[in-house]
Motif scaffolding. Sequence first.
Motif, PDB file in Angstrom:
ATOM      1  N   THR A  48      44.808 -70.978 -61.704  1.00  0.00           N
ATOM      2  CA  THR A  48      45.462 -71.781 -60.668  1.00  0.00           C
ATOM      3  C   THR A  48      45.111 -71.246 -59.290  1.00  0.00           C
ATOM      4  OG1 THR A  48      47.421 -70.388 -60.753  1.00  0.00           O
ATOM      5  CG2 THR A  48      47.418 -72.363 -62.137  1.00  0.00           C
ATOM      6  N   HIS A  49      44.429 -70.098 -59.294  1.00  0.00           N
ATOM      7  CA  HIS A  49      43.993 -69.562 -58.011  1.00  0.00           C
ATOM      8  C   HIS A  49      42.669 -68.826 -58.168  1.00  0.00           C
ATOM      9  CE1 HIS A  49      44.942 -68.790 -53.818  1.00  0.00           C
ATOM     10  NE2 HIS A  49      44.103 -67.800 -54.001  1.00  0.00           N
ATOM     11  N   VAL A  50      41.735 -69.078 -57.252  1.00  0.00           N
ATOM     12  CA  VAL A  50      40.420 -68.446 -57.312  1.00  0.00           C
ATOM     13  C   VAL A  50      40.063 -67.936 -55.921  1.00  0.00           C
ATOM     14  CG1 VAL A  50      38.013 -68.733 -58.011  1.00  0.00           C
ATOM     15  CG2 VAL A  50      39.760 -70.204 -59.036  1.00  0.00           C
ATOM     16  N   ASP A  51      39.681 -66.662 -55.848  1.00  0.00           N
ATOM     17  CA  ASP A  51      39.247 -66.088 -54.570  1.00  0.00           C
ATOM     18  C   ASP A  51      37.752 -65.830 -54.623  1.00  0.00           C
ATOM     19  OD1 ASP A  51      41.833 -65.811 -53.322  1.00  0.00           O
ATOM     20  OD2 ASP A  51      42.217 -64.260 -54.835  1.00  0.00           O
ATOM     21  N   ILE A  52      37.045 -66.322 -53.630  1.00  0.00           N
ATOM     22  CA  ILE A  52      35.596 -66.154 -53.617  1.00  0.00           C
ATOM     23  C   ILE A  52      35.216 -65.346 -52.381  1.00  0.00           C
ATOM     24  CG2 ILE A  52      33.369 -67.329 -53.530  1.00  0.00           C
ATOM     25  CD1 ILE A  52      36.303 -69.403 -54.494  1.00  0.00           C
ATOM     26  N   THR A  53      34.389 -64.341 -52.599  1.00  0.00           N
ATOM     27  CA  THR A  53      33.927 -63.522 -51.479  1.00  0.00           C
ATOM     28  C   THR A  53      32.409 -63.446 -51.549  1.00  0.00           C
ATOM     29  OG1 THR A  53      35.889 -62.151 -51.680  1.00  0.00           O
ATOM     30  CG2 THR A  53      34.064 -61.233 -50.425  1.00  0.00           C
ATOM     31  N   ILE A  54      31.753 -63.662 -50.422  1.00  0.00           N
ATOM     32  CA  ILE A  54      30.308 -63.410 -50.407  1.00  0.00           C
ATOM     33  C   ILE A  54      29.954 -62.553 -49.195  1.00  0.00           C
ATOM     34  CG2 ILE A  54      29.810 -65.623 -51.542  1.00  0.00           C
ATOM     35  CD1 ILE A  54      28.568 -66.539 -48.884  1.00  0.00           C
ATOM     36  N   GLU A  55      28.817 -61.890 -49.321  1.00  0.00           N
ATOM     37  CA  GLU A  55      28.304 -61.136 -48.175  1.00  0.00           C
ATOM     38  C   GLU A  55      26.818 -61.410 -48.040  1.00  0.00           C
ATOM     39  OE1 GLU A  55      29.564 -57.020 -48.533  1.00  0.00           O
ATOM     40  OE2 GLU A  55      31.649 -57.689 -48.297  1.00  0.00           O
ATOM     41  N   ARG A 206      35.398 -62.044 -43.443  1.00  0.00           N
ATOM     42  CA  ARG A 206      36.248 -62.953 -42.671  1.00  0.00           C
ATOM     43  C   ARG A 206      36.679 -64.123 -43.552  1.00  0.00           C
ATOM     44  NH1 ARG A 206      33.903 -66.709 -39.526  1.00  0.00           N
ATOM     45  NH2 ARG A 206      35.684 -68.031 -39.076  1.00  0.00           N
ATOM     46  N   GLU A 207      37.961 -64.421 -43.555  1.00  0.00           N
ATOM     47  CA  GLU A 207      38.411 -65.548 -44.374  1.00  0.00           C
ATOM     48  C   GLU A 207      38.010 -66.861 -43.703  1.00  0.00           C
ATOM     49  OE1 GLU A 207      42.299 -65.481 -46.490  1.00  0.00           O
ATOM     50  OE2 GLU A 207      42.674 -67.279 -45.303  1.00  0.00           O
ATOM     51  N   VAL A 208      37.215 -67.650 -44.394  1.00  0.00           N
ATOM     52  CA  VAL A 208      36.718 -68.896 -43.809  1.00  0.00           C
ATOM     53  C   VAL A 208      37.732 -70.018 -44.009  1.00  0.00           C
ATOM     54  CG1 VAL A 208      34.858 -70.600 -43.854  1.00  0.00           C
ATOM     55  CG2 VAL A 208      34.349 -68.190 -44.240  1.00  0.00           C
ATOM     56  N   TRP A 209      38.232 -70.159 -45.228  1.00  0.00           N
ATOM     57  CA  TRP A 209      39.369 -71.033 -45.432  1.00  0.00           C
ATOM     58  C   TRP A 209      40.211 -70.634 -46.614  1.00  0.00           C
ATOM     59  CZ3 TRP A 209      37.500 -72.571 -49.923  1.00  0.00           C
ATOM     60  CH2 TRP A 209      36.257 -73.181 -50.032  1.00  0.00           C
ATOM     61  N   ARG A 210      41.400 -71.191 -46.623  1.00  0.00           N
ATOM     62  CA  ARG A 210      42.384 -70.876 -47.655  1.00  0.00           C
ATOM     63  C   ARG A 210      43.046 -72.179 -48.049  1.00  0.00           C
ATOM     64  NH1 ARG A 210      45.973 -66.801 -49.269  1.00  0.00           N
ATOM     65  NH2 ARG A 210      44.562 -65.349 -48.267  1.00  0.00           N
ATOM     66  N   PHE A 211      42.899 -72.546 -49.301  1.00  0.00           N
ATOM     67  CA  PHE A 211      43.557 -73.753 -49.812  1.00  0.00           C
ATOM     68  C   PHE A 211      44.688 -73.334 -50.742  1.00  0.00           C
ATOM     69  CE2 PHE A 211      39.117 -75.540 -49.447  1.00  0.00           C
ATOM     70  CZ  PHE A 211      39.392 -76.411 -48.420  1.00  0.00           C
ATOM     71  N   PRO A 212      45.910 -73.661 -50.396  1.00  0.00           N
ATOM     72  CA  PRO A 212      47.006 -73.361 -51.314  1.00  0.00           C
ATOM     73  C   PRO A 212      46.891 -74.192 -52.591  1.00  0.00           C
ATOM     74  CG  PRO A 212      47.819 -74.100 -49.157  1.00  0.00           C
ATOM     75  CD  PRO A 212      46.342 -74.329 -49.177  1.00  0.00           C
ATOM     76  N   THR A 213      47.607 -73.793 -53.621  1.00  0.00           N
ATOM     77  CA  THR A 213      47.622 -74.599 -54.851  1.00  0.00           C
ATOM     78  C   THR A 213      48.405 -75.886 -54.619  1.00  0.00           C
ATOM     79  OG1 THR A 213      49.475 -73.228 -55.506  1.00  0.00           O
ATOM     80  CG2 THR A 213      47.393 -72.805 -56.601  1.00  0.00           C
TER      81      THR A 213
END
Length: 693
Positions: A48-55, A206-213
């Motif tokens: 129900t929640h996924v965090d994606i990080t790239i560099e 840097r957090e680009v966007w955050r979508f709540p569930t």
Amino acid sequence: MTQKTDPRRHIKVLPSDLRNQIAAGEVVERPASVVKELVENSIDAGATHVDITIEEGGQTLIQVRDNGHGIPQDELEMAVTRHATSKVASLEELMSIGSYGFRGEALPSIASVSTFTITSAPAPKVANTPADAFFIKVEHGNIASQGPAALHQGTVVEIRDLFANIPARLKFLKTKNTETKRCQEMLSRLALARPDVGFTFTNNGREVWRFPTNQTLRDRLATLWPPAITDSLLPLNHTREGYTIRGLAGHPQKAQPRADRMLFWVNGRSVNDRLLMRAVRDGYRGRLLSKEYPQIALFLEMQPELVDANVHPAKNEVRFQDENSVYLVVRKGIERALDDLTVLEQVEAGTDPFTASPSAHAPAATQASMNLDSPPPKPAGFWGAADDHGVINRNPNTEPTGYETEVVRTASTATMQSSDMVQSSGMDENNDVSLNFSPSTDQEPVPYTPVLELEEQGTVPAEQADLSITPPTEAYSEETHAAAMAETSAAEYYEPQGHAEAEPESQNVSVGDLTYLGQLADTYLIIRQRNQKLILLDQHAVHERILFERIKRDASQGHSQLLALPMNLTLHPSEAHRLQEMWGDLEKIGFSLATSGETEVRVKGIPTALETAEAKGFLREILSGQISSMEDLWAMMSCKSAIKAGQKLTSDEAAGLIAQWLTTPDRTYCPHGRPAVLQFTIDDLEKMFKRKG
Ligand code: ADP
Ligand code: MG
């Protein structure tokens, strides 16, 4: 160069790491494809929640962390080293697959071209007991280490140094910025398809966007697209023969010059598909100019057997079994959404839907080439595109005179009867050729396409050129019409005798060999050229062209008027991004700008040609992506300041306009590509009156 021919080699099973690398060639093209595979796995695992990080564009790090059901320790190794999947057990299942993955090749492929660590904590079997977490680290396809790990619940996949062992692949990557953009785009598509799942995206810390569930599609689009566009999205909802579309579509007035906000999903998978694209544009036809694209987020649902999603595992391609049905459900769904809009706007404007523009649809001629057995479309509205661009402001209080262009239809030939059109369509109920737009008579209007020639362009697009006329005869038929016309000269016939409304001033004024005869509908200038031609000018289009050329000429000088009180505009993140791209161009045309914080801009000066309020609206449109080039910019500035349709002109004003127009380059079209002038030679008239074949 000679090639040494080796003796034949024995057939051998490829070593698994090589096999995986080959599969990787298909599945893992670039960082964005890795992101896609990993996030799809997370969604498949019920996260129900996924965090994606790239560099560094995904090249040094891609990390995806989810709270899904995880992988038990004893399956972990298999998941990352061999073609293994928990998602299909039989061929039948493969046919009706509901999850994203099913080949079991993504993880081993990715692990064969990177340094790959997966850590997973499956949901504990006994409630309230801590989960056992394990990790496996794979380097270029070989297990490097494994063991227990600390993780609460779910799965973390971490990819470092993607393609470090495949220099050829590395070479094909674009700049880090571009790769980042692709990852972000891929993620937005996934996030739009699953607004119920929460996502965050972090790039270089840097957090680009955050979508709540548990959001809606509308919520998500409002994060990704600027308010200028999301303020007026229209809901799509249409089902036809087992095919359903839903989603949101942009208002035609918000169309943009690039197709980058046209997004499609088929059974939940993001696809790029030309058929869908065309169906959408056809649905909008008559409301958009040829260079414009609408925004759309369209979800097509159908029986899984009717679509092959496996054409190319990573390229988002699909193959439809029945293209015609797909085309029709999409086009009609769009048309329906836009029809609702038309009705809505007419109600708001207090106009009668019959006398106001009939909604515009595709001309038959362009449809014929479609090879989809699609039916002849509804007729194109003469006003369609113009109205939707706010160009024509007709006075809603004006009574229909009975002489006005009230019935508008298109046919590919002048002899084609509407009954033929209906028959030839052979299609469903929604496809009637709009017999409902002639309220004053039961008679069917005669489809009628004048043959026009414009000086420069040859033929006029049908949707812009057609006009037909319903004469005020009681029992109208083509024969009586023809007979009547033989007796009467056109000028007498169309003279609106006894017309109650105040007549526009019609003093004849000459400009060169042109004689200005008067204004029609406060919009068209009627001109006679010697005794040889009837010319109609669209006053708005003509003025727009004049201003466009002037602005273009002056633009290089970048005249600016300083504002006494600088304006501060708060920007949506997408607008702020765009501002950076357009900064130089904006300054060139006279904007004087300063940043004030990441999401604010201070406007200190504006182009001399604009009022303050105009300049503000104008900036918004540029930043929302509705304008992308200097040309568009100038076209918009000229449109904003041009004389509107529906504005009375004195003979002198009209003559002034005509004189300026005569000295303007490219004067037969407005800057948007609509004709500014229609010309009828005697020959044309004779053909139209059927005096001549
Ligand atoms: P596929 O998705 O085609 O089955 P993958 O190689 O992507 O193949 O994944 C292999 C298997 O690993 C999946 O079938 C699934 O059982 C498991 N898996 C992968 N990622 C996750 C995840 N994030 N959470 C739970 N299980 C996962
Ligand atoms: Mg997968």
